[in-house]
Design a protein around this motif. Structure first.
Motif, PDB file in Angstrom:
ATOM      1  N   ALA A  86       0.816  -1.215   0.000  1.00 53.97           N
ATOM      2  CA  ALA A  86       0.000   0.000   0.000  1.00 53.97           C
ATOM      3  C   ALA A  86       0.850   1.267   0.000  1.00 53.97           C
ATOM      4  O   ALA A  86       0.320   2.374  -0.079  1.00 53.97           O
ATOM      5  CB  ALA A  86      -0.925   0.009   1.223  1.00 53.97           C
ATOM      6  N   ALA A  87       2.175   1.110   0.076  1.00 52.52           N
ATOM      7  CA  ALA A  87       3.063   2.272   0.086  1.00 52.52           C
ATOM      8  C   ALA A  87       2.895   3.078  -1.197  1.00 52.52           C
ATOM      9  O   ALA A  87       2.747   2.515  -2.280  1.00 52.52           O
ATOM     10  CB  ALA A  87       4.521   1.828   0.233  1.00 52.52           C
ATOM     11  N   LYS A  88       2.931   4.400  -1.077  1.00 43.47           N
ATOM     12  CA  LYS A  88       2.796   5.255  -2.249  1.00 43.47           C
ATOM     13  C   LYS A  88       4.025   5.110  -3.142  1.00 43.47           C
ATOM     14  O   LYS A  88       5.139   4.999  -2.654  1.00 43.47           O
ATOM     15  CB  LYS A  88       2.644   6.720  -1.821  1.00 43.47           C
ATOM     16  N   PRO A  89       3.839   5.122  -4.475  1.00 49.65           N
ATOM     17  CA  PRO A  89       4.975   4.981  -5.388  1.00 49.65           C
ATOM     18  C   PRO A  89       6.072   6.013  -5.148  1.00 49.65           C
ATOM     19  O   PRO A  89       7.246   5.732  -5.302  1.00 49.65           O
ATOM     20  CB  PRO A  89       4.337   5.172  -6.769  1.00 49.65           C
ATOM     21  N   SER A  90       5.681   7.224  -4.742  1.00 53.46           N
ATOM     22  CA  SER A  90       6.656   8.298  -4.540  1.00 53.46           C
ATOM     23  C   SER A  90       7.455   8.140  -3.260  1.00 53.46           C
ATOM     24  O   SER A  90       8.402   8.890  -3.009  1.00 53.46           O
ATOM     25  CB  SER A  90       5.944   9.657  -4.524  1.00 53.46           C
ATOM     26  N   SER A  91       7.108   7.150  -2.425  1.00 58.01           N
ATOM     27  CA  SER A  91       7.791   6.996  -1.142  1.00 58.01           C
ATOM     28  C   SER A  91       9.138   6.309  -1.268  1.00 58.01           C
ATOM     29  O   SER A  91       9.932   6.315  -0.337  1.00 58.01           O
ATOM     30  CB  SER A  91       6.911   6.183  -0.182  1.00 58.01           C
ATOM     31  N   ASN A  92       9.421   5.698  -2.426  1.00 59.70           N
ATOM     32  CA  ASN A  92      10.670   4.956  -2.674  1.00 59.70           C
ATOM     33  C   ASN A  92      10.829   3.753  -1.763  1.00 59.70           C
ATOM     34  O   ASN A  92      11.924   3.203  -1.636  1.00 59.70           O
ATOM     35  CB  ASN A  92      11.906   5.867  -2.516  1.00 59.70           C
ATOM     36  N   ARG A  93       9.758   3.327  -1.101  1.00 64.98           N
ATOM     37  CA  ARG A  93       9.878   2.202  -0.178  1.00 64.98           C
ATOM     38  C   ARG A  93       9.889   0.861  -0.906  1.00 64.98           C
ATOM     39  O   ARG A  93      10.391  -0.116  -0.376  1.00 64.98           O
ATOM     40  CB  ARG A  93       8.723   2.228   0.834  1.00 64.98           C
ATOM     41  N   ASP A 134      11.638  -0.785  -2.990  1.00 66.93           N
ATOM     42  CA  ASP A 134      12.900  -0.946  -3.696  1.00 66.93           C
ATOM     43  C   ASP A 134      13.060  -2.399  -4.124  1.00 66.93           C
ATOM     44  O   ASP A 134      12.202  -3.240  -3.860  1.00 66.93           O
ATOM     45  CB  ASP A 134      14.071  -0.490  -2.828  1.00 66.93           C
ATOM     46  N   ILE A 135      14.157  -2.708  -4.801  1.00 66.87           N
ATOM     47  CA  ILE A 135      14.355  -4.047  -5.347  1.00 66.87           C
ATOM     48  C   ILE A 135      14.369  -5.106  -4.250  1.00 66.87           C
ATOM     49  O   ILE A 135      13.718  -6.151  -4.371  1.00 66.87           O
ATOM     50  CB  ILE A 135      15.660  -4.102  -6.170  1.00 66.87           C
ATOM     51  N   ASN A 136      15.095  -4.855  -3.170  1.00 68.24           N
ATOM     52  CA  ASN A 136      15.166  -5.849  -2.089  1.00 68.24           C
ATOM     53  C   ASN A 136      13.800  -6.126  -1.480  1.00 68.24           C
ATOM     54  O   ASN A 136      13.459  -7.271  -1.174  1.00 68.24           O
ATOM     55  CB  ASN A 136      16.142  -5.382  -1.006  1.00 68.24           C
ATOM     56  N   THR A 137      13.000  -5.069  -1.317  1.00 74.86           N
ATOM     57  CA  THR A 137      11.651  -5.244  -0.765  1.00 74.86           C
ATOM     58  C   THR A 137      10.781  -6.057  -1.714  1.00 74.86           C
ATOM     59  O   THR A 137      10.047  -6.956  -1.295  1.00 74.86           O
ATOM     60  CB  THR A 137      10.996  -3.873  -0.498  1.00 74.86           C
ATOM     61  N   LEU A 138      10.859  -5.747  -3.010  1.00 77.68           N
ATOM     62  CA  LEU A 138      10.045  -6.470  -3.991  1.00 77.68           C
ATOM     63  C   LEU A 138      10.441  -7.943  -4.069  1.00 77.68           C
ATOM     64  O   LEU A 138       9.583  -8.816  -4.220  1.00 77.68           O
ATOM     65  CB  LEU A 138      10.185  -5.809  -5.363  1.00 77.68           C
ATOM     66  N   LEU A 139      11.738  -8.229  -3.948  1.00 76.50           N
ATOM     67  CA  LEU A 139      12.177  -9.626  -3.959  1.00 76.50           C
ATOM     68  C   LEU A 139      11.678 -10.363  -2.725  1.00 76.50           C
ATOM     69  O   LEU A 139      11.300 -11.540  -2.808  1.00 76.50           O
ATOM     70  CB  LEU A 139      13.700  -9.694  -4.036  1.00 76.50           C
ATOM     71  N   LEU A 191       6.350  -0.844 -12.259  1.00 75.64           N
ATOM     72  CA  LEU A 191       6.569   0.586 -12.040  1.00 75.64           C
ATOM     73  C   LEU A 191       8.036   0.868 -11.724  1.00 75.64           C
ATOM     74  O   LEU A 191       8.643   1.774 -12.297  1.00 75.64           O
ATOM     75  CB  LEU A 191       5.682   1.080 -10.897  1.00 75.64           C
ATOM     76  N   VAL A 192       8.611   0.085 -10.826  1.00 68.73           N
ATOM     77  CA  VAL A 192      10.026   0.274 -10.484  1.00 68.73           C
ATOM     78  C   VAL A 192      10.903  -0.030 -11.694  1.00 68.73           C
ATOM     79  O   VAL A 192      11.893   0.662 -11.954  1.00 68.73           O
ATOM     80  CB  VAL A 192      10.421  -0.613  -9.282  1.00 68.73           C
ATOM     81  N   LYS A 240      14.534   1.781 -15.986  1.00 68.97           N
ATOM     82  CA  LYS A 240      14.820   1.853 -17.418  1.00 68.97           C
ATOM     83  C   LYS A 240      14.945   3.290 -17.886  1.00 68.97           C
ATOM     84  O   LYS A 240      15.847   3.628 -18.674  1.00 68.97           O
ATOM     85  CB  LYS A 240      13.709   1.139 -18.193  1.00 68.97           C
ATOM     86  N   GLU A 241      14.051   4.150 -17.394  1.00 65.13           N
ATOM     87  CA  GLU A 241      14.038   5.551 -17.823  1.00 65.13           C
ATOM     88  C   GLU A 241      14.928   6.441 -16.963  1.00 65.13           C
ATOM     89  O   GLU A 241      14.984   7.646 -17.155  1.00 65.13           O
ATOM     90  CB  GLU A 241      12.593   6.067 -17.807  1.00 65.13           C
TER      91      GLU A 241
END
Length: 288
Positions: free
Chosen positions: A56-63, A65-70, A95-96, A101-102
């Motif tokens: 539920a973290a907002k995309p702009s919060s940067n929470r 990250d790759i380690n969290t998603l894994l 989204l990440v 990529k961009e």
């Protein structure tokens, strides 16, 4: 603790504890689930509460990250109604990946900047998730990204800075003028006196404008010289990383059976090559 305590603790953590504490709790519950043949309902309910909170973290919060998603990819299958969370996870991953990529650095955590969206994110998440629909979606993104990467044509960048070069010419710095006007040169070494180095410092810092050219002094005494670098130029380390990334992408294409390498063995130097022609008796045509 009994089942009710575990669920209550999970709810309290999402309300009062920080992001890292919640991730730590997810890791602890996962470790406990791994010990059980069939995780208890209390553990699956608790991990559902925690996963839902993180996603539920907002995309702009940067929470996210790759380690969290894994980590989420490795535990979503334990949650109640995992299909819903697999869908949310895939959205967050894409989204990440797009931000990586961009190179939207403001939308990325510090630890993720410079990472590769394919080898560091999409492929590991694809390996970690157990939902086939999510795997298929990730694989489509992986293959599309790989094909785009290996087929990308590197265009030689023009590093000429004509406006800044003109400023240097008018100020009487001929070497700097030629350097800034060059479309290929990105570094210039100047062997100058102390006063000469100071004059170039003033030119760069006050006349050319911020962020155009960097300067640093190397050596000591009479061997001390000034190094100028165009700020938008890729460093040797950047070029090496780009080359290594493309090689990894090519290897993945081979692994996923999208590309096949062929090795051509050339004959020894001096070998005479020719064609053997045969006649097709039925048609009378010559063939190789």
């Amino acid at each position: 603790k009994n089942d009710a305590d575990i669920i209550t603790l999970a709810r309290e953590m999402t309300a009062t504890k920080g992001h890292n504490a919640v991730l730590g709790a997810i890791k602890s519950i996962k470790a406990e689930c791994d010990k059980q043949e069939t995780p208890s309902p209390a553990l699956t309910d608790a991990i559902t509460i925690l996963v839902q909170h993180v996603l539920a973290a907002k995309p702009s919060s940067n929470r996210l990250d790759i380690n969290t998603l894994l980590l989420l990819a490795s535990v979503v299958g334990l949650a109640t109604n995992p299909t819903q969370y697999y869908s949310e996870l895939a959205t967050a991953v894409n989204l990440v990946a797009a931000n990586l990529k961009e190179k939207k650095t403001s939308m990325l955590s510090w630890s993720d900047r410079g990472k590769d969206f394919i080898t560091d994110l999409l492929v590991p998440v694809h390996h970690a998730v157990e939902n086939e629909c999510t795997k298929e979606g990730l694989m489509r993104e992986i293959k599309a990204g790989l094909l785009e990467s290996v087929n990308e044509i590197e265009v030689a960048k023009d590093y000429a800075m004509p406006d800044e070069a003109e400023i240097a010419r008018k100020a009487g710095f001929s070497d700097v003028h030629k350097f800034l006007l060059s479309p290929t040169e990105t570094t210039l070494n100047l062997n100058l006196s102390k006063e000469g180095r100071k004059a170039v410092h003033r030119l760069i810092d006050y006349s050319l404008g911020y962020g155009k050219v960097s300067h640093s002094s190397v050596g000591s005494g009479r061997s001390r010289y000034l190094v100028l670098k165009k700020c938008d130029a890729e460093s040797p380390a950047d070029l090496k990383a780009k080359k290594e990334r493309k090689e990894k992408h090519t290897e993945l294409l081979v692994k996923f059976s999208m590309y096949q390498k062929y090795t051509l063995t050339l004959p020894p130097t001096g070998t005479k090559l020719g064609l053997i022609l045969t006649t097709n008796t039925a048609s009378g045509n010559m063939t190789e």
